[in-house]
Scaffold this motif. Structure first.
Motif, PDB file in Angstrom:
ATOM      1  N   THR A   1      21.130  -8.910  26.668  1.00 52.98           N
ATOM      2  CA  THR A   1      21.847 -10.146  26.353  1.00 52.98           C
ATOM      3  C   THR A   1      23.024 -10.344  27.310  1.00 52.98           C
ATOM      4  O   THR A   1      23.547  -9.381  27.872  1.00 52.98           O
TER       5      THR A   1
ATOM      6  N   ALA B   1      26.621 -12.399  22.231  1.00 52.98           N
ATOM      7  CA  ALA B   1      25.564 -11.641  22.911  1.00 52.98           C
ATOM      8  C   ALA B   1      25.667 -10.155  22.570  1.00 52.98           C
ATOM      9  O   ALA B   1      24.658  -9.494  22.299  1.00 52.98           O
ATOM     10  N   LEU B   2      26.881  -9.642  22.560  1.00 53.48           N
ATOM     11  CA  LEU B   2      27.063  -8.223  22.235  1.00 53.48           C
ATOM     12  C   LEU B   2      26.681  -7.958  20.779  1.00 53.48           C
ATOM     13  O   LEU B   2      26.011  -6.977  20.460  1.00 53.48           O
TER      14      LEU B   2
ATOM     15  N   CYS C   1      22.946  -7.872  20.357  1.00 52.88           N
ATOM     16  CA  CYS C   1      22.340  -6.637  20.881  1.00 52.88           C
ATOM     17  C   CYS C   1      22.465  -5.501  19.865  1.00 52.88           C
ATOM     18  O   CYS C   1      21.488  -4.817  19.560  1.00 52.88           O
TER      19      CYS C   1
ATOM     20  N   CYS D   1      17.408  -3.501  22.060  1.00 49.43           N
ATOM     21  CA  CYS D   1      18.254  -4.178  23.040  1.00 49.43           C
ATOM     22  C   CYS D   1      18.899  -3.118  23.931  1.00 49.43           C
ATOM     23  O   CYS D   1      19.438  -2.130  23.450  1.00 49.43           O
TER      24      CYS D   1
ATOM     25  N   SER E   1      24.409  -5.271  27.200  1.00 55.79           N
ATOM     26  CA  SER E   1      24.986  -6.609  27.073  1.00 55.79           C
ATOM     27  C   SER E   1      26.018  -6.844  28.178  1.00 55.79           C
ATOM     28  O   SER E   1      26.784  -5.952  28.533  1.00 55.79           O
TER      29      SER E   1
ATOM     30  N   SER F   1      29.150  -9.313  29.406  1.00 57.42           N
ATOM     31  CA  SER F   1      30.134 -10.217  28.797  1.00 57.42           C
ATOM     32  C   SER F   1      31.047 -10.838  29.847  1.00 57.42           C
ATOM     33  O   SER F   1      31.644 -10.119  30.650  1.00 57.42           O
TER      34      SER F   1
END
Lengths: 316, 305
Positions: free
Chosen positions: A197, A207-208, A211, A222, A225, A227
């Motif tokens: 992500t 997104a984190l 995941c 996942c 991630s 960021s």
């Protein structure tokens, strides 16, 4: 093995191939009725015509390998609290393939990712467009995407965010993230055990979360991630979520990028112990605005590196 | 047939997920927006410092927010800066035991250094509230005048309604702010909040609450919402707070879900205080214990109504 067995085995082989590698329609169609006659059988000796009909109940043990067209496919899905969301799936050039989910910021929606999605998908749809203020929306300055492996891309628009968020809904956005992770695991052609992500601003935190949530729930796996300007904006502590990935054995990568005047992101990224690159001298920007040419550390090069590390464990 | 198999596949996957409870990040409470189960009290202090930083300064504006994540309830009370209170923990350094409420902040600032606990001025102010009224503060947010002005400007200004004329010493017959609606930039909002009105018909405490309402309204306006993350990033380093970013976002999340009209604003009632005619003199509690009783009601969620 005598000569008469060879054509028979060949037929079986062809039938197996058609059953196992055909397109999606073979999942539920009875399949073609294959009728053939061995050529080495003397015509004077009438033999019964060999007819092989696959059993109607046959179900392939793996998802049929179908290469989807490169054009993005519209997807729809519903969150736990009943909100319908829209997304776009950019299929990979191979199948099944890993997938990256891209999450937008509050100032826009999934369309912010369009050029980057084409770039990551790497299937010829990226048109090196003229410069639109050197932003993430233009692609003429994008670096070459370097990867040994095709990648699918999924973007979506969080609730009330078409054209920019109209309500401030961190709790709802978390539900949206959960829903997109579920959707991703079910997408045709996606290797649900190799999902990653990335996001900007609220999307970075989302997104984190997505995941870690996917790994906890067990709907897939996942692998990391990426960021841009996170700040625990979705009510959950970024550092605690990041440590869930970093603390795995082997550690899953979490990239945390921030603008120098973005105090909240500086604080957030600095909280992460053992993070792979943290400190970049970006200009005074936030979220997508970090993605501009001329940076000493190009965020897109870093995204490319993150993808390679996440999916193969090896950087460029 | 195709649909049937697809439906079965989906159903089996969904069924397998059916027993899975969505997982929250660890350490989160069960309230709305992942907030804590217990009611949270946030001390908000505006200092009279014009410069950058928080080395010194008086607590010009003091409010406490009661935030209930379980019942989605937010209420705010304002305190008069001139209220005479016990100031704990400073005797050793300064020899005094009492002072104005705004001095409780001042003596604790890093520059004065009279308070050895955590949080400097905000810490001593919180301790003062606990000692005087039994009100236990969970977190604090302190902002100086410059930050306040910049934040209002960054929001594009705030809308307020001034319910009573505000006069100045220089022109006592002509109101500086007549009754009516205003759209203030940062400097004007600051001026309105800090004006010394000789008539005191609507004092600073009232005006601070009015400004606070205007800020709330503007933060959650359509034009500001997309910029909230950026604004947090820009100003987080310019305020003093012990709140984790996640706690700030929990509060913002709750505030965004709360109907603004449901947020209750209150103040220590003027009729419970002895207020001298001279500006700047201390305000005294008429009946000892009355403020403490009021604040118990506040903690119980029964006041302000």
């Amino acid at each position: 093995m005598n000569k008469r067995q060879i054509p028979f085995l060949f037929i079986i082989f062809v039938v197996c191939l058609s059953a196992c590698s055909g397109n999606q329609d073979t999942i539920d169609d009875p399949g073609p009725i294959l009728t053939t006659q061995p050529t080495d059988v003397p015509s004077t000796t009438p033999e019964p015509t060999l007819t092989f009909t696959p059993a109607p109940t046959f179900t392939p043990s793996v998802t049929p390998i179908v290469i989807l067209d490169p054009e993005p496919i519209e997807v729809n899905f519903i969150t736990e609290d009943g909100v319908e969301l829209e997304g776009l799936y950019y299929p990979a050039a191979e199948n099944p393939a890993p997938l990256i989910i891209l999450v937008h910021w509050a100032r826009g929606d999934m369309t912010e990712w369009e050029q980057i999605a084409f770039w990551l998908q790497d299937r010829g749809l990226l048109v090196r467009s003229p410069d639109y203020n050197n932003s993430w929306k233009s692609s003429d300055w994008f670096p070459d995407y370097k990867s040994e492996e095709p990648l699918g891309v999924l973007v979506f628009t969080m609730r009330d965010c078409q054209g920019g968020c109209q309500t401030y809904s961190p709790a709802g956005w978390l539900l949206d993230i959960e829903a997109v992770m579920l959707k991703a695991a079910l997408l045709q052609g996606v290797d649900k055990d190799r999902i990653i992500t990335a996001g900007t601003s609220i999307g970075a935190d989302g997104a984190l979360y997505g995941c870690t949530w996917m790994n906890q729930v067990g709907i897939g796996s996942c692998k990391g991630s990426f960021s841009l300007s996170p700040a625990s904006l979705l009510t959950l502590p970024y550092d605690e979520l990041a440590n869930q990935l970093i603390g795995k054995e082997p550690p899953l990568p979490v990239y945390c990028l921030f603008g120098l005047r973005d105090d909240a992101s500086v604080e957030t990224c600095s909280d992460i112990a053992g993070l792979i690159p943290v400190d970049y001298g970006y200009i005074e920007n936030h979220g997508f605005e970090l993605i501009q040419p001329g940076q000493s550390n190009d965020p897109l090069v870093l995204l490319n590196e993150f993808i390679n590390i996440s999916l193969t464990g090896v950087g460029e | 047939m195709k649909r049937l198999i697809y439906a079965l596949v989906i159903a089996s996957i969904l069924f397998s997920f059916g027993s899975v409870t969505p997982v929250k990040a660890m350490g989160q409470g069960g309230g709305i927006c992942n907030g804590p189960e217990d009611v949270m009290y946030i001390l908000v202090i505006g200092t009279d410092t014009r410069s950058v930083g928080y080395l010194y300064g008086l607590g010009d504006s003091t409010m406490v927010l009661r935030v209930d994540f379980q019942n989605q309830d937010v209420s705010v009370i304002s305190f008069p800066r001139d209220l005479w209170v016990v100031i704990p923990d400073v005797t050793e350094d300064d020899g005094r035991t009492h002072g104005k409420l705004n001095q409780a902040y001042f003596f604790g600032t890093e520059g004065m250094g009279y308070y050895s606990g955590e949080g400097h001025g905000a810490g001593l102010m919180a301790e003062t509230m606990k000692v005087n009224w039994g009100l236990e503060i969970d977190h604090y947010i302190v902002l100086n005048m410059r930050t306040f002005r910049d934040v209002v400007d960054a929001l594009g200004g705030i809308e307020v309604y001034n319910p009573a004329p505000v006069y100045s010493f220089h022109q006592p017959n002509q109101p500086k702010f007549p009754v009516g609606g205003y759209f203030f930039g940062g400097q004007e909002a600051l001026m309105y909040a800090r004006y010394r009105d000789p008539n005191n018909s609507i004092d600073r405490v009232d005006r601070h609450a009015i400004i606070m309402k205007g800020l709330f309204k503007q933060v959650f306006s359509l034009s500001t919402i997309p910029k909230i993350p950026e604004l947090i990033g820009l100003y987080k380093g310019n305020v003093l707070t012990d709140m984790h970013l996640a706690e700030l976002s929990q509060f913002l999340c709750l505030a965004a879900q709360t109907d603004f009209e449901d947020v209750q604003f209150g103040r220590i009632p003027k009729d419970s205080l002895y207020i001298p005619d001279w500006v700047g003199f201390v305000w005294l509690e008429k009946e000892p214990g009355s403020i403490e009783t009021l604040l118990h009601d506040f903690q119980d969620g029964n006041w302000p109504e």
